[in-house]
Design a protein around this motif. Sequence first.
Motif, PDB file in Angstrom:
ATOM      1  N   GLY A 152     108.338   1.604 -26.916  1.00  0.00           N
ATOM      2  CA  GLY A 152     109.320   2.058 -27.902  1.00  0.00           C
ATOM      3  C   GLY A 152     110.608   1.268 -27.828  1.00  0.00           C
ATOM      4  O   GLY A 152     111.184   0.887 -28.856  1.00  0.00           O
ATOM      5  N   ILE A 153     111.059   1.002 -26.618  1.00  0.00           N
ATOM      6  CA  ILE A 153     112.286   0.216 -26.425  1.00  0.00           C
ATOM      7  C   ILE A 153     112.103  -1.196 -26.983  1.00  0.00           C
ATOM      8  O   ILE A 153     113.012  -1.763 -27.601  1.00  0.00           O
ATOM      9  CB  ILE A 153     112.657   0.136 -24.924  1.00  0.00           C
ATOM     10  CG1 ILE A 153     113.075   1.521 -24.409  1.00  0.00           C
ATOM     11  CG2 ILE A 153     113.789  -0.866 -24.697  1.00  0.00           C
ATOM     12  CD1 ILE A 153     113.332   1.578 -22.920  1.00  0.00           C
ATOM     13  N   GLY A 154     110.905  -1.757 -26.770  1.00  0.00           N
ATOM     14  CA  GLY A 154     110.617  -3.109 -27.243  1.00  0.00           C
ATOM     15  C   GLY A 154     110.233  -3.178 -28.702  1.00  0.00           C
ATOM     16  O   GLY A 154     109.872  -4.243 -29.208  1.00  0.00           O
ATOM     17  N   SER A 155     110.284  -2.044 -29.400  1.00  0.00           N
ATOM     18  CA  SER A 155     109.963  -1.975 -30.844  1.00  0.00           C
ATOM     19  C   SER A 155     108.576  -2.529 -31.157  1.00  0.00           C
ATOM     20  O   SER A 155     108.383  -3.276 -32.126  1.00  0.00           O
ATOM     21  CB  SER A 155     111.017  -2.733 -31.665  1.00  0.00           C
ATOM     22  OG  SER A 155     112.299  -2.194 -31.454  1.00  0.00           O
ATOM     23  N   MET A 156     107.599  -2.167 -30.324  1.00  0.00           N
ATOM     24  CA  MET A 156     106.216  -2.575 -30.582  1.00  0.00           C
ATOM     25  C   MET A 156     105.766  -2.001 -31.919  1.00  0.00           C
ATOM     26  O   MET A 156     106.116  -0.873 -32.279  1.00  0.00           O
ATOM     27  CB  MET A 156     105.317  -2.041 -29.456  1.00  0.00           C
ATOM     28  CG  MET A 156     103.853  -2.409 -29.606  1.00  0.00           C
ATOM     29  SD  MET A 156     102.857  -1.732 -28.236  1.00  0.00           S
ATOM     30  CE  MET A 156     101.220  -2.316 -28.691  1.00  0.00           C
ATOM     31  N   ASN A 157     105.007  -2.771 -32.686  1.00  0.00           N
ATOM     32  CA  ASN A 157     104.501  -2.318 -33.978  1.00  0.00           C
ATOM     33  C   ASN A 157     103.809  -0.961 -33.836  1.00  0.00           C
ATOM     34  O   ASN A 157     102.942  -0.789 -32.980  1.00  0.00           O
ATOM     35  CB  ASN A 157     103.511  -3.355 -34.522  1.00  0.00           C
ATOM     36  CG  ASN A 157     102.909  -2.945 -35.851  1.00  0.00           C
ATOM     37  OD1 ASN A 157     101.932  -2.207 -35.900  1.00  0.00           O
ATOM     38  ND2 ASN A 157     103.509  -3.415 -36.924  1.00  0.00           N
ATOM     39  N   ARG A 158     104.187  -0.003 -34.662  1.00  0.00           N
ATOM     40  CA  ARG A 158     103.688   1.379 -34.513  1.00  0.00           C
ATOM     41  C   ARG A 158     102.184   1.486 -34.684  1.00  0.00           C
ATOM     42  O   ARG A 158     101.517   2.212 -33.947  1.00  0.00           O
ATOM     43  CB  ARG A 158     104.391   2.296 -35.522  1.00  0.00           C
ATOM     44  CG  ARG A 158     105.855   2.544 -35.189  1.00  0.00           C
ATOM     45  CD  ARG A 158     106.453   3.569 -36.112  1.00  0.00           C
ATOM     46  NE  ARG A 158     107.864   3.772 -35.824  1.00  0.00           N
ATOM     47  CZ  ARG A 158     108.636   4.630 -36.474  1.00  0.00           C
ATOM     48  NH1 ARG A 158     108.125   5.355 -37.459  1.00  0.00           N
ATOM     49  NH2 ARG A 158     109.913   4.770 -36.150  1.00  0.00           N
ATOM     50  N   GLN A 159     101.645   0.792 -35.691  1.00  0.00           N
ATOM     51  CA  GLN A 159     100.197   0.861 -35.916  1.00  0.00           C
ATOM     52  C   GLN A 159      99.431   0.270 -34.737  1.00  0.00           C
ATOM     53  O   GLN A 159      98.410   0.812 -34.313  1.00  0.00           O
ATOM     54  CB  GLN A 159      99.834   0.116 -37.201  1.00  0.00           C
ATOM     55  CG  GLN A 159     100.330   0.825 -38.466  1.00  0.00           C
ATOM     56  CD  GLN A 159      99.904   0.102 -39.725  1.00  0.00           C
ATOM     57  OE1 GLN A 159      99.703  -1.119 -39.711  1.00  0.00           O
ATOM     58  NE2 GLN A 159      99.778   0.826 -40.827  1.00  0.00           N
ATOM     59  N   ARG A 160      99.939  -0.842 -34.209  1.00  0.00           N
ATOM     60  CA  ARG A 160      99.313  -1.472 -33.042  1.00  0.00           C
ATOM     61  C   ARG A 160      99.399  -0.550 -31.838  1.00  0.00           C
ATOM     62  O   ARG A 160      98.427  -0.403 -31.084  1.00  0.00           O
ATOM     63  CB  ARG A 160     100.033  -2.801 -32.756  1.00  0.00           C
ATOM     64  CG  ARG A 160      99.366  -3.660 -31.691  1.00  0.00           C
ATOM     65  CD  ARG A 160      99.858  -5.096 -31.803  1.00  0.00           C
ATOM     66  NE  ARG A 160      99.369  -5.911 -30.691  1.00  0.00           N
ATOM     67  CZ  ARG A 160     100.091  -6.250 -29.645  1.00  0.00           C
ATOM     68  NH1 ARG A 160     101.358  -5.872 -29.562  1.00  0.00           N
ATOM     69  NH2 ARG A 160      99.582  -6.988 -28.680  1.00  0.00           N
ATOM     70  N   PHE A 161     100.568   0.070 -31.674  1.00  0.00           N
ATOM     71  CA  PHE A 161     100.748   1.002 -30.565  1.00  0.00           C
ATOM     72  C   PHE A 161      99.779   2.176 -30.676  1.00  0.00           C
ATOM     73  O   PHE A 161      99.156   2.574 -29.688  1.00  0.00           O
ATOM     74  CB  PHE A 161     102.188   1.532 -30.534  1.00  0.00           C
ATOM     75  CG  PHE A 161     102.389   2.667 -29.571  1.00  0.00           C
ATOM     76  CD1 PHE A 161     102.493   2.438 -28.202  1.00  0.00           C
ATOM     77  CD2 PHE A 161     102.454   3.982 -30.026  1.00  0.00           C
ATOM     78  CE1 PHE A 161     102.657   3.483 -27.312  1.00  0.00           C
ATOM     79  CE2 PHE A 161     102.618   5.033 -29.142  1.00  0.00           C
ATOM     80  CZ  PHE A 161     102.721   4.783 -27.780  1.00  0.00           C
ATOM     81  N   MET A 162      99.648   2.741 -31.876  1.00  0.00           N
ATOM     82  CA  MET A 162      98.772   3.897 -32.080  1.00  0.00           C
ATOM     83  C   MET A 162      97.314   3.545 -31.807  1.00  0.00           C
ATOM     84  O   MET A 162      96.559   4.358 -31.277  1.00  0.00           O
ATOM     85  CB  MET A 162      98.928   4.446 -33.501  1.00  0.00           C
ATOM     86  CG  MET A 162     100.156   5.321 -33.685  1.00  0.00           C
ATOM     87  SD  MET A 162     100.219   6.728 -32.533  1.00  0.00           S
ATOM     88  CE  MET A 162      98.745   7.649 -33.025  1.00  0.00           C
ATOM     89  N   PHE A 163      96.910   2.329 -32.167  1.00  0.00           N
ATOM     90  CA  PHE A 163      95.535   1.896 -31.896  1.00  0.00           C
ATOM     91  C   PHE A 163      95.257   1.937 -30.394  1.00  0.00           C
ATOM     92  O   PHE A 163      94.282   2.542 -29.941  1.00  0.00           O
ATOM     93  CB  PHE A 163      95.304   0.490 -32.440  1.00  0.00           C
ATOM     94  CG  PHE A 163      93.994  -0.117 -32.001  1.00  0.00           C
ATOM     95  CD1 PHE A 163      92.803   0.276 -32.580  1.00  0.00           C
ATOM     96  CD2 PHE A 163      93.970  -1.069 -30.981  1.00  0.00           C
ATOM     97  CE1 PHE A 163      91.592  -0.274 -32.167  1.00  0.00           C
ATOM     98  CE2 PHE A 163      92.767  -1.616 -30.551  1.00  0.00           C
ATOM     99  CZ  PHE A 163      91.568  -1.225 -31.150  1.00  0.00           C
ATOM    100  N   TYR A 164      96.128   1.277 -29.618  1.00  0.00           N
ATOM    101  CA  TYR A 164      95.949   1.248 -28.167  1.00  0.00           C
ATOM    102  C   TYR A 164      96.149   2.634 -27.550  1.00  0.00           C
ATOM    103  O   TYR A 164      95.510   2.983 -26.555  1.00  0.00           O
ATOM    104  CB  TYR A 164      96.919   0.252 -27.529  1.00  0.00           C
ATOM    105  CG  TYR A 164      96.539  -1.188 -27.768  1.00  0.00           C
ATOM    106  CD1 TYR A 164      95.386  -1.722 -27.183  1.00  0.00           C
ATOM    107  CD2 TYR A 164      97.312  -2.018 -28.566  1.00  0.00           C
ATOM    108  CE1 TYR A 164      95.023  -3.042 -27.399  1.00  0.00           C
ATOM    109  CE2 TYR A 164      96.957  -3.345 -28.776  1.00  0.00           C
ATOM    110  CZ  TYR A 164      95.813  -3.853 -28.195  1.00  0.00           C
ATOM    111  OH  TYR A 164      95.446  -5.161 -28.402  1.00  0.00           O
ATOM    112  N   ASN A 165      97.025   3.404 -28.134  1.00  0.00           N
ATOM    113  CA  ASN A 165      97.293   4.763 -27.662  1.00  0.00           C
ATOM    114  C   ASN A 165      96.037   5.622 -27.763  1.00  0.00           C
ATOM    115  O   ASN A 165      95.634   6.289 -26.801  1.00  0.00           O
ATOM    116  CB  ASN A 165      98.429   5.370 -28.499  1.00  0.00           C
ATOM    117  CG  ASN A 165      98.759   6.790 -28.098  1.00  0.00           C
ATOM    118  OD1 ASN A 165      98.429   7.256 -27.007  1.00  0.00           O
ATOM    119  ND2 ASN A 165      99.418   7.510 -28.987  1.00  0.00           N
ATOM    120  N   ILE A 166      95.389   5.594 -28.929  1.00  0.00           N
ATOM    121  CA  ILE A 166      94.188   6.412 -29.165  1.00  0.00           C
ATOM    122  C   ILE A 166      93.024   5.933 -28.291  1.00  0.00           C
ATOM    123  O   ILE A 166      92.337   6.737 -27.649  1.00  0.00           O
ATOM    124  CB  ILE A 166      93.794   6.374 -30.655  1.00  0.00           C
ATOM    125  CG1 ILE A 166      94.858   7.104 -31.495  1.00  0.00           C
ATOM    126  CG2 ILE A 166      92.423   7.015 -30.870  1.00  0.00           C
ATOM    127  CD1 ILE A 166      94.682   6.933 -32.986  1.00  0.00           C
TER     128      ILE A 166
END
Length: 232
Positions: A152-166
């Motif tokens: 979040g601090i590094g402003s990672m792309n949200r869609q990319r983050f959600m993919f890896y998150n799931i």
Amino acid sequence: MNNFEWTQLVNPEFYITFTIGGIQLGLYIVLFIVFAETGLFAGFFLPGDSLLFLAGIYSRDLIQNIVYIESDFINLVLLSSLVALSGVFGNMVGYWFGAKSGYYLYNREDTLLFKKKYLLQSKEFFEKHGGKAIIYARFLPIVRTFAPIVAGIGSMNRQRFMFYNIVSSILWSFVLIFSGHYLYGMFLEMGIDLKEHIEKIVIGIILVSTLPVFLKLIKKKVIHHDHHDQNG
């Protein structure tokens, strides 16, 4: 509860079998701990990996308090899915917190529940592995708490983050819960009840999950020492 001891707070079995007034609250506590460990930076000390492994052993006890399912496999799928969902939401909160707090955390003083070194270690881990760090971090204590915050601090792309998150949440929950359940059954057939060796299991899982972190620290110290000798 009359025989409560503070040492029980670091024992995953205490949370899984927690009962008040005859009501088994283990499932809800497991889900909250998974959420807190991945969504609240104060949750890094909670027993994540060992908790899920034991949840697999106690899967029927946990699920039957909300619905009775005869099939062990469906029981495990339901429990793993609930834990994965909790992990997804936890990481989303961590990401949001990191995005909103910005670099405030890097300038914050250390407290009992917050150590800046953990944040810096997670940042280094994240920079090395990129988006896959979200997946790797799930299986590493402390790092999994701070990885979504760093994203979040590094402003990672949200869609990319959600993919890896799931993906990471599903892998983490299903692997550990299924392993706990089926290894318990396997050992039971050999006449060994893993429920009688919970402390050894917890210690073993903690050692295995923290080994990569210790090896990394040792490697870093060796490199630093060699570099110092060369400069000296």
